[in-house]
Design a protein around this motif. Structure first.
Motif, PDB file in Angstrom:
ATOM      1  N   ALA A  89       0.830  -1.203   0.000  1.00 19.33           N
ATOM      2  CA  ALA A  89       0.000   0.000   0.000  1.00 19.33           C
ATOM      3  C   ALA A  89       0.865   1.255   0.000  1.00 19.33           C
ATOM      4  O   ALA A  89       0.644   2.191  -0.769  1.00 19.33           O
ATOM      5  N   LEU A  90       1.915   1.230   0.851  1.00 22.24           N
ATOM      6  CA  LEU A  90       2.781   2.410   0.923  1.00 22.24           C
ATOM      7  C   LEU A  90       3.529   2.606  -0.397  1.00 22.24           C
ATOM      8  O   LEU A  90       3.710   3.734  -0.860  1.00 22.24           O
ATOM      9  N   MET A  91       3.945   1.487  -1.025  1.00 19.74           N
ATOM     10  CA  MET A  91       4.658   1.622  -2.303  1.00 19.74           C
ATOM     11  C   MET A  91       3.738   2.151  -3.385  1.00 19.74           C
ATOM     12  O   MET A  91       4.142   2.979  -4.202  1.00 19.74           O
ATOM     13  N   LEU A  92       2.499   1.686  -3.374  1.00 16.69           N
ATOM     14  CA  LEU A  92       1.534   2.203  -4.353  1.00 16.69           C
ATOM     15  C   LEU A  92       1.338   3.703  -4.149  1.00 16.69           C
ATOM     16  O   LEU A  92       1.259   4.483  -5.103  1.00 16.69           O
ATOM     17  N   SER A  93       1.293   4.092  -2.867  1.00 15.21           N
ATOM     18  CA  SER A  93       1.157   5.511  -2.564  1.00 15.21           C
ATOM     19  C   SER A  93       2.359   6.283  -3.104  1.00 15.21           C
ATOM     20  O   SER A  93       2.211   7.327  -3.746  1.00 15.21           O
ATOM     21  N   LEU A  94       3.567   5.719  -2.871  1.00 11.16           N
ATOM     22  CA  LEU A  94       4.794   6.346  -3.361  1.00 11.16           C
ATOM     23  C   LEU A  94       4.745   6.493  -4.878  1.00 11.16           C
ATOM     24  O   LEU A  94       5.060   7.550  -5.442  1.00 11.16           O
ATOM     25  N   LEU A  95       4.301   5.415  -5.518  1.00  9.94           N
ATOM     26  CA  LEU A  95       4.182   5.432  -6.976  1.00  9.94           C
ATOM     27  C   LEU A  95       3.245   6.552  -7.416  1.00  9.94           C
ATOM     28  O   LEU A  95       3.549   7.321  -8.339  1.00  9.94           O
ATOM     29  N   ALA A  96       2.127   6.655  -6.707  1.00 13.06           N
ATOM     30  CA  ALA A  96       1.153   7.696  -7.055  1.00 13.06           C
ATOM     31  C   ALA A  96       1.775   9.082  -6.922  1.00 13.06           C
ATOM     32  O   ALA A  96       1.570   9.960  -7.759  1.00 13.06           O
ATOM     33  N   TRP A  97       2.586   9.275  -5.868  1.00 19.39           N
ATOM     34  CA  TRP A  97       3.208  10.585  -5.690  1.00 19.39           C
ATOM     35  C   TRP A  97       4.231  10.863  -6.782  1.00 19.39           C
ATOM     36  O   TRP A  97       4.370  12.006  -7.223  1.00 19.39           O
ATOM     37  N   VAL A  98       4.975   9.808  -7.198  1.00 15.12           N
ATOM     38  CA  VAL A  98       5.928   9.987  -8.301  1.00 15.12           C
ATOM     39  C   VAL A  98       5.169  10.409  -9.553  1.00 15.12           C
ATOM     40  O   VAL A  98       5.540  11.370 -10.243  1.00 15.12           O
ATOM     41  N   VAL A  99       4.071   9.698  -9.834  1.00  8.82           N
ATOM     42  CA  VAL A  99       3.247  10.053 -10.995  1.00  8.82           C
ATOM     43  C   VAL A  99       2.743  11.491 -10.859  1.00  8.82           C
ATOM     44  O   VAL A  99       2.724  12.265 -11.812  1.00  8.82           O
ATOM     45  N   LYS A 127      -3.548  15.733 -11.876  1.00 11.03           N
ATOM     46  CA  LYS A 127      -2.733  15.783 -10.669  1.00 11.03           C
ATOM     47  C   LYS A 127      -3.616  15.508  -9.440  1.00 11.03           C
ATOM     48  O   LYS A 127      -3.268  14.708  -8.585  1.00 11.03           O
ATOM     49  N   GLN A 128      -4.753  16.193  -9.398  1.00  2.12           N
ATOM     50  CA  GLN A 128      -5.658  16.016  -8.264  1.00  2.12           C
ATOM     51  C   GLN A 128      -6.128  14.579  -8.170  1.00  2.12           C
ATOM     52  O   GLN A 128      -6.190  14.002  -7.091  1.00  2.12           O
ATOM     53  N   PHE A 129      -6.416  14.010  -9.330  1.00  3.64           N
ATOM     54  CA  PHE A 129      -6.918  12.647  -9.361  1.00  3.64           C
ATOM     55  C   PHE A 129      -5.861  11.670  -8.849  1.00  3.64           C
ATOM     56  O   PHE A 129      -6.147  10.783  -8.039  1.00  3.64           O
ATOM     57  N   VAL A 130      -4.620  11.888  -9.319  1.00  2.00           N
ATOM     58  CA  VAL A 130      -3.535  11.006  -8.888  1.00  2.00           C
ATOM     59  C   VAL A 130      -3.274  11.187  -7.403  1.00  2.00           C
ATOM     60  O   VAL A 130      -3.041  10.216  -6.672  1.00  2.00           O
ATOM     61  N   ALA A 131      -3.358  12.445  -6.930  1.00  2.00           N
ATOM     62  CA  ALA A 131      -3.116  12.712  -5.514  1.00  2.00           C
ATOM     63  C   ALA A 131      -4.136  11.980  -4.651  1.00  2.00           C
ATOM     64  O   ALA A 131      -3.822  11.534  -3.539  1.00  2.00           O
ATOM     65  N   LEU A 132      -5.344  11.832  -5.173  1.00  2.00           N
ATOM     66  CA  LEU A 132      -6.380  11.091  -4.446  1.00  2.00           C
ATOM     67  C   LEU A 132      -5.896   9.678  -4.159  1.00  2.00           C
ATOM     68  O   LEU A 132      -6.015   9.170  -3.040  1.00  2.00           O
ATOM     69  N   TYR A 133      -5.301   9.037  -5.192  1.00  2.00           N
ATOM     70  CA  TYR A 133      -4.746   7.695  -5.005  1.00  2.00           C
ATOM     71  C   TYR A 133      -3.606   7.733  -4.007  1.00  2.00           C
ATOM     72  O   TYR A 133      -3.481   6.854  -3.153  1.00  2.00           O
ATOM     73  N   GLY A 134      -2.762   8.743  -4.154  1.00  2.00           N
ATOM     74  CA  GLY A 134      -1.612   8.871  -3.256  1.00  2.00           C
ATOM     75  C   GLY A 134      -2.064   8.922  -1.809  1.00  2.00           C
ATOM     76  O   GLY A 134      -1.586   8.147  -0.973  1.00  2.00           O
ATOM     77  N   TRP A 135      -3.019   9.812  -1.518  1.00  2.00           N
ATOM     78  CA  TRP A 135      -3.520   9.948  -0.143  1.00  2.00           C
ATOM     79  C   TRP A 135      -4.182   8.655   0.308  1.00  2.00           C
ATOM     80  O   TRP A 135      -3.948   8.172   1.414  1.00  2.00           O
ATOM     81  N   GLY A 136      -5.015   8.101  -0.576  1.00  2.00           N
ATOM     82  CA  GLY A 136      -5.771   6.904  -0.214  1.00  2.00           C
ATOM     83  C   GLY A 136      -4.854   5.775   0.206  1.00  2.00           C
ATOM     84  O   GLY A 136      -5.000   5.200   1.291  1.00  2.00           O
ATOM     85  N   PHE A 137      -3.832   5.491  -0.621  1.00  2.00           N
ATOM     86  CA  PHE A 137      -2.937   4.391  -0.283  1.00  2.00           C
ATOM     87  C   PHE A 137      -2.061   4.734   0.914  1.00  2.00           C
ATOM     88  O   PHE A 137      -1.716   3.856   1.703  1.00  2.00           O
ATOM     89  N   LEU A 138      -1.721   6.006   1.060  1.00  2.00           N
ATOM     90  CA  LEU A 138      -0.915   6.411   2.221  1.00  2.00           C
ATOM     91  C   LEU A 138      -1.693   6.153   3.506  1.00  2.00           C
ATOM     92  O   LEU A 138      -1.174   5.553   4.460  1.00  2.00           O
ATOM     93  N   ILE A 139      -2.971   6.600   3.523  1.00  2.00           N
ATOM     94  CA  ILE A 139      -3.801   6.399   4.716  1.00  2.00           C
ATOM     95  C   ILE A 139      -3.974   4.912   4.994  1.00  2.00           C
ATOM     96  O   ILE A 139      -3.782   4.436   6.120  1.00  2.00           O
ATOM     97  N   LEU A 140      -4.277   4.170   3.939  1.00  2.00           N
ATOM     98  CA  LEU A 140      -4.466   2.724   4.073  1.00  2.00           C
ATOM     99  C   LEU A 140      -3.199   2.073   4.612  1.00  2.00           C
ATOM    100  O   LEU A 140      -3.236   1.293   5.575  1.00  2.00           O
ATOM    101  N   GLY A 141      -2.056   2.420   3.997  1.00  2.00           N
ATOM    102  CA  GLY A 141      -0.794   1.792   4.368  1.00  2.00           C
ATOM    103  C   GLY A 141      -0.405   2.102   5.792  1.00  2.00           C
ATOM    104  O   GLY A 141      -0.009   1.206   6.545  1.00  2.00           O
ATOM    105  N   VAL A 142      -0.526   3.389   6.189  1.00  2.00           N
ATOM    106  CA  VAL A 142      -0.123   3.767   7.538  1.00  2.00           C
ATOM    107  C   VAL A 142      -1.016   3.095   8.567  1.00  2.00           C
ATOM    108  O   VAL A 142      -0.557   2.565   9.578  1.00  2.00           O
ATOM    109  N   ASP A 143      -2.322   3.093   8.286  1.00  2.00           N
ATOM    110  CA  ASP A 143      -3.247   2.459   9.218  1.00  2.00           C
ATOM    111  C   ASP A 143      -2.942   0.968   9.346  1.00  2.00           C
ATOM    112  O   ASP A 143      -2.917   0.416  10.443  1.00  2.00           O
ATOM    113  N   TRP A 144      -2.670   0.369   8.221  1.00  2.00           N
ATOM    114  CA  TRP A 144      -2.345  -1.062   8.182  1.00  2.00           C
ATOM    115  C   TRP A 144      -1.072  -1.330   8.970  1.00  2.00           C
ATOM    116  O   TRP A 144      -0.981  -2.296   9.717  1.00  2.00           O
TER     117      TRP A 144
END
Lengths: 357, 215
Positions: free
Chosen positions: A34-44, A54-71
């Motif tokens: 999840a964290l890597m996907l988030s990282l990927l999203a931020w790179v994109v 950009k906004q759309f990609v950032a949505l993925y970035g935040w989503g996976f970041l929140i998911l990953g950190v919580d996990w």
């Protein structure tokens, strides 16, 4: 040359095998992914130029970041990720707090629901409690109804207590923000003495006891008087000064309007009263400008600031004190004195007089 | 970035008062409810109940406080300005005018009865939330058990017939549930509320006395 190539290839092979080992160690369905996907999203996000994308990609970035950190914090069998409170041996479950903070930041960055930082701060504990409730109510596996009310009464009781505690924290944050708002409305309070308060403590030492607004107001009042007197012959100046009581309401209104603007920049403008008296004396006439603060203050009854001005006819001065050119008078004002025990002005402006007894 | 003032003292006082109120109310709730045979509360439960209703009460109180400021800022009037000035004097400088003192006494009366209402309603809601699934389970068990003896049918068809022992208890419970079962709980909450208010008031008086002595 072949040796260099060999060294290079072995180095490359080393890196490759290591990367492979690390990659093999990562489970597909885990917080690392999840964290890597988030990282990927931020790179994109950095690569993409179109702001909407950009906004759309950032949505993925935040989503996976929140998911990953919580996990990450949830994936904690031996409570190793929970810092222990020193001395009390209580494990602090900081996971939901961090996840909640991330959610608040994400919402804030989208200006969705939370539009400013204070609101986000107030929402933070409640969102964190929401994270815990979400975890508890989520059903394992994929079911048509993904949520259920926990069966265990103890869990339910815990969730209720948690929500109420979080609400209390939110209330405390809100109270702090309310106090800041009050200080914005009455900036002159900021210099006062809060030591007696049962509610607040100061974070930085007070700059000056004399309210800043008061100093400005008195100086403006002086300037106002000078403007009024400007261009008048000496007899007229004296007549105006003797009659200053009659001019007071107008003088007060003009001074306050000049300092605080129209409409007033801060609500504290209604707490100032201007008073003046004039004394025919020798060798100098004396004009006393007094400013009363009748708003909230650590001294019951408020403050008086006073400025004493000495006035005499131009030309009578000993050489050295250069009179203002073209004026029939000269006025010399002393520095502002303050912190006298306050009294109400004798001539109380009626339209503002009822705010404080 | 850091605000000029932080309400740390208010937070400390509130935490202290909450702890005291929860401790006092838990004890009172436990004793008063234990005197009544039907309502059995374990010590753990009584603490949880007291904590829940006190936190609820505090949060509702804060909301009322913020609501006043929201209204005062949206619709300013001479009255709201005067109250706000008094509140600011009270919060920032611990300055009491006669008006503040009078309105505080009136506010305390209102707060006492408002908090009793909130606590009573909160405790009812809490207990029904906690028992929602469990009662069903118990009933199911009972129903299964009575199915075996095939008594449930008789009981449901003709309630006048003498029911089984467990059924008798249940009938008693059901009969008393609507109007009268509230009474012991309401009494307990009322006493608990009175005791915790007294405790907090005593501490406030103590603080006041110390301040007077110091000057």
């Amino acid at each position: 040359m072949p040796q260099i190539t060999k060294i290079f290839t072995t180095a490359w092979q080393n890196i490759w095998t290591r990367t492979q080992a690390v990659a093999a160690g990562v489970k597909v369905f885990s917080w690392q992914t999840a964290l890597m996907l988030s990282l990927l999203a931020w790179v994109v996000y950095l690569i993409v130029i179109d702001p909407n994308l950009k906004q759309f990609v950032a949505l993925y970035g935040w989503g996976f970041l929140i998911l990953g950190v919580d996990w990450f914090f949830l994936d904690d069998k031996e409570d190793k990720k929970k810092p222990t409170l020193p001395g009390l041996n209580i494990k602090l479950n900081i996971g939901p707090w961090i996840t909640g903070a991330l959610i608040c930041l994400a919402l804030l960055s989208y200006r969705f629901l939370l539009t400013d930082f204070p609101t986000a701060l107030v929402a933070w504990p409640l969102v964190s409690a929401g994270v815990v409730i979400f975890r508890q109510c989520l059903r394992p596996g994929f079911k048509p109804t993904p949520f259920r009310v926990p069966n265990d009464a103890g869990v339910r009781q815990d969730l209720i207590l948690l929500t109420l505690t979080a609400a209390l924290f939110s209330c405390w944050f809100q109270f702090g923000i309310l106090l800041e708002n009050i200080l914005d409305r009455y900036p002159s309070l900021a210099g006062d003495d809060f030591r007696n308060s049962a509610f607040v403590v100061r974070t930085s030492p007070a700059t000056s006891r004399v309210p800043v607004g008061g100093t400005t107001l008195l100086n403006t009042a002086e300037a106002q008087v000078r403007e009024e007197l400007s261009g008048r012959p000496w007899l007229d100046v004296q007549r105006w000064l003797r009659d200053i009581e009659a001019q007071l309401p107008r003088l007060e209104r003009q001074t306050i309007d000049r300092v605080y603007g129209i409409p007033a920049r801060a609500e504290e403008s209604q707490f100032w009263r201007l008073d003046a008296d004039f004394e025919d004396a020798l060798p100098n006439d004396i004009l006393r400008l007094r400013l009363f603060w009748v708003g909230p203050s650590s001294q019951a009854g408020g403050y008086i600031l006073e400025k004493v001005c000495l006035i005499q006819r131009a030309g009578l001065t000993p050489p050295g004190d250069a009179p203002v050119l073209g004026e029939s008078y000269q006025m010399e004002c002393q520095p502002i004195t303050s912190n006298l025990p306050a009294e109400q002005p004798e001539t109380e402006p009626t339209e503002r007089g009822r705010i404080i007894e | 970035m850091l605000p000029t003032v932080l309400p740390l003292r208010a937070i400390a006082f509130q935490a202290l008062f909450l702890l005291i109120a929860i401790a006092v109310e838990a004890a009172v709730l436990r004793r008063t409810l234990a005197a009544d045979k039907k309502e059995f509360v374990t010590p753990n439960q009584s603490i949880q109940y007291a904590a829940t209703i006190n936190l609820l009460c505090t949060v509702v109180g804060w909301l009322a406080f913020f609501l006043f400021f929201a209204v005062a800022y949206a619709l300013p009037s001479a009255w709201t300005t005067r109250v706000e000035t008094n509140l600011v004097n009270f919060i920032f400088f611990d300055q009491w005018s006669n008006e503040t003192a009078t309105s505080l006494i009136v506010a305390c009366f209102i707060m006492f009865f408002a908090s009793f209402t909130i606590k009573q309603a909160g405790l009812n809601a809490l207990r029904s939330t906690l028992q929602a699934g469990i009662e069903k389970k118990e009933e199911k068990k009972e129903a299964e058990a009575s199915d075996e003896t095939s008594e449930s049918v008789i009981r449901e068809v003709s309630p006048s017939r003498r029911p089984s022992r467990s059924g008798a208890i249940r009938v008693l419970r059901n009969e008393s549930s609507a109007p009268q079962a509230m009474k012991p709980q309401a009494r307990a909450v009322f006493y608990a509320n009175a005791w915790s208010f007294s405790a907090i008031l005593a501490i406030l008086m103590f603080r006041f006395a110390i301040q007077r002595l110091a000057f």
